[in-house]
Design a protein around this motif. Structure first.
Motif, PDB file in Angstrom:
ATOM      1  N   ILE A  12       0.876  -1.172   0.000  1.00 36.59           N
ATOM      2  CA  ILE A  12       0.000   0.000   0.000  1.00 36.59           C
ATOM      3  C   ILE A  12       0.911   1.218   0.000  1.00 36.59           C
ATOM      4  CG2 ILE A  12      -1.798   1.274   1.202  1.00 36.59           C
ATOM      5  CD1 ILE A  12      -2.632  -1.414   2.465  1.00 36.59           C
ATOM      6  N   GLY A  13       0.974   1.878  -1.160  1.00 36.79           N
ATOM      7  CA  GLY A  13       1.823   3.043  -1.303  1.00 36.79           C
ATOM      8  C   GLY A  13       1.075   4.322  -0.978  1.00 36.79           C
ATOM      9  N   ASP A  14       1.798   5.418  -0.928  1.00 39.08           N
ATOM     10  CA  ASP A  14       1.241   6.727  -0.609  1.00 39.08           C
ATOM     11  C   ASP A  14       1.438   7.653  -1.803  1.00 39.08           C
ATOM     12  OD1 ASP A  14       0.157   8.846   0.843  1.00 39.08           O
ATOM     13  OD2 ASP A  14       2.092   9.370   1.743  1.00 39.08           O
ATOM     14  N   ARG A  15       0.416   8.407  -2.154  1.00 40.61           N
ATOM     15  CA  ARG A  15       0.472   9.292  -3.318  1.00 40.61           C
ATOM     16  C   ARG A  15       1.570  10.350  -3.172  1.00 40.61           C
ATOM     17  NH1 ARG A  15      -2.307  14.379  -4.709  1.00 40.61           N
ATOM     18  NH2 ARG A  15      -2.697  14.395  -2.490  1.00 40.61           N
ATOM     19  N   ASP A  16       1.749  10.885  -1.972  1.00 37.92           N
ATOM     20  CA  ASP A  16       2.763  11.918  -1.752  1.00 37.92           C
ATOM     21  C   ASP A  16       4.095  11.340  -1.290  1.00 37.92           C
ATOM     22  OD1 ASP A  16       0.963  13.932  -2.415  1.00 37.92           O
ATOM     23  OD2 ASP A  16       0.203  14.058  -0.360  1.00 37.92           O
ATOM     24  N   GLY A  17       4.148  10.049  -1.095  1.00 37.38           N
ATOM     25  CA  GLY A  17       5.380   9.384  -0.654  1.00 37.38           C
ATOM     26  C   GLY A  17       5.887   8.462  -1.741  1.00 37.38           C
ATOM     27  N   ILE A  18       5.975   7.196  -1.425  1.00 38.54           N
ATOM     28  CA  ILE A  18       6.453   6.198  -2.376  1.00 38.54           C
ATOM     29  C   ILE A  18       5.248   5.442  -2.933  1.00 38.54           C
ATOM     30  CG2 ILE A  18       7.930   4.187  -2.713  1.00 38.54           C
ATOM     31  CD1 ILE A  18       9.519   5.136  -0.254  1.00 38.54           C
ATOM     32  N   PRO A  21       3.552   0.960  -7.237  1.00 39.39           N
ATOM     33  CA  PRO A  21       4.320   0.347  -8.332  1.00 39.39           C
ATOM     34  C   PRO A  21       5.844   0.498  -8.176  1.00 39.39           C
ATOM     35  CG  PRO A  21       2.444   1.533  -9.211  1.00 39.39           C
ATOM     36  CD  PRO A  21       2.516   1.851  -7.744  1.00 39.39           C
ATOM     37  N   ALA A  22       6.306   1.557  -7.532  1.00 35.09           N
ATOM     38  CA  ALA A  22       7.746   1.727  -7.315  1.00 35.09           C
ATOM     39  C   ALA A  22       8.266   0.682  -6.337  1.00 35.09           C
ATOM     40  CB  ALA A  22       8.042   3.129  -6.793  1.00 35.09           C
ATOM     41  N   MET A  23       7.496   0.414  -5.275  1.00 36.58           N
ATOM     42  CA  MET A  23       7.899  -0.620  -4.317  1.00 36.58           C
ATOM     43  C   MET A  23       7.830  -2.002  -4.963  1.00 36.58           C
ATOM     44  SD  MET A  23       6.383   0.537  -0.661  1.00 36.58           S
ATOM     45  CE  MET A  23       4.898   1.415  -1.102  1.00 36.58           C
ATOM     46  N   GLU A  24       6.816  -2.205  -5.805  1.00 37.81           N
ATOM     47  CA  GLU A  24       6.673  -3.485  -6.503  1.00 37.81           C
ATOM     48  C   GLU A  24       7.867  -3.741  -7.417  1.00 37.81           C
ATOM     49  OE1 GLU A  24       3.338  -5.798  -9.232  1.00 37.81           O
ATOM     50  OE2 GLU A  24       2.933  -3.781  -8.505  1.00 37.81           O
ATOM     51  N   GLU A  25       8.335  -2.711  -8.078  1.00 33.78           N
ATOM     52  CA  GLU A  25       9.490  -2.834  -8.970  1.00 33.78           C
ATOM     53  C   GLU A  25      10.742  -3.230  -8.181  1.00 33.78           C
ATOM     54  OE1 GLU A  25      11.183  -3.034 -12.618  1.00 33.78           O
ATOM     55  OE2 GLU A  25       9.079  -2.557 -12.256  1.00 33.78           O
ATOM     56  N   CYS A  26      10.889  -2.708  -6.978  1.00 34.01           N
ATOM     57  CA  CYS A  26      12.047  -3.051  -6.139  1.00 34.01           C
ATOM     58  C   CYS A  26      12.030  -4.508  -5.701  1.00 34.01           C
ATOM     59  CB  CYS A  26      12.086  -2.151  -4.910  1.00 34.01           C
ATOM     60  SG  CYS A  26      12.444  -0.433  -5.282  1.00 34.01           S
ATOM     61  N   GLU A  40      -2.588   4.863  -2.498  1.00 42.34           N
ATOM     62  CA  GLU A  40      -3.721   5.547  -1.874  1.00 42.34           C
ATOM     63  C   GLU A  40      -3.331   6.958  -1.486  1.00 42.34           C
ATOM     64  OE1 GLU A  40      -6.692   4.093  -1.640  1.00 42.34           O
ATOM     65  OE2 GLU A  40      -5.892   2.217  -2.462  1.00 42.34           O
ATOM     66  N   CYS A  41      -4.349   7.779  -1.248  1.00 40.29           N
ATOM     67  CA  CYS A  41      -4.150   9.147  -0.777  1.00 40.29           C
ATOM     68  C   CYS A  41      -4.654   9.214   0.658  1.00 40.29           C
ATOM     69  CB  CYS A  41      -4.910  10.116  -1.664  1.00 40.29           C
ATOM     70  SG  CYS A  41      -4.764  11.820  -1.107  1.00 40.29           S
ATOM     71  N   PHE A  42      -3.734   9.403   1.592  1.00 40.37           N
ATOM     72  CA  PHE A  42      -4.105   9.480   3.015  1.00 40.37           C
ATOM     73  C   PHE A  42      -4.152  10.943   3.414  1.00 40.37           C
ATOM     74  CE2 PHE A  42      -1.932   5.414   2.400  1.00 40.37           C
ATOM     75  CZ  PHE A  42      -2.893   4.556   2.879  1.00 40.37           C
ATOM     76  N   VAL A  43      -5.356  11.445   3.632  1.00 41.79           N
ATOM     77  CA  VAL A  43      -5.522  12.860   4.004  1.00 41.79           C
ATOM     78  C   VAL A  43      -6.072  12.955   5.399  1.00 41.79           C
ATOM     79  CG1 VAL A  43      -6.656  15.016   3.403  1.00 41.79           C
ATOM     80  CG2 VAL A  43      -5.946  13.453   1.616  1.00 41.79           C
TER      81      VAL A  43
END
Length: 43
Positions: A12-18, A21-26, A40-43
């Motif tokens: 579960i990635g963060d829109r303003d963070g990582i 798909p970037a973590m999946e690629e790693c 997701e966008c956590f506001v």
């Protein structure tokens, strides 16, 4: 031997963070299976 070898991973990635798909690629260099990846966008 890696910490992620033969594991199922949920990302579960963060829109303003990582983003997911970037973590999946790693994780492609390990033998981990990504079963869910989302950004997701956590506001």
């Amino acid at each position: 031997m890696s910490l992620f070898d033969d594991r199922k991973i949920i990302i579960i990635g963060d829109r303003d963070g990582i983003p997911g798909p970037a973590m999946e690629e790693c994780l492609k260099s390990t033998s981990a299976e990504v079963v869910f990846s989302s950004t997701e966008c956590f506001v």
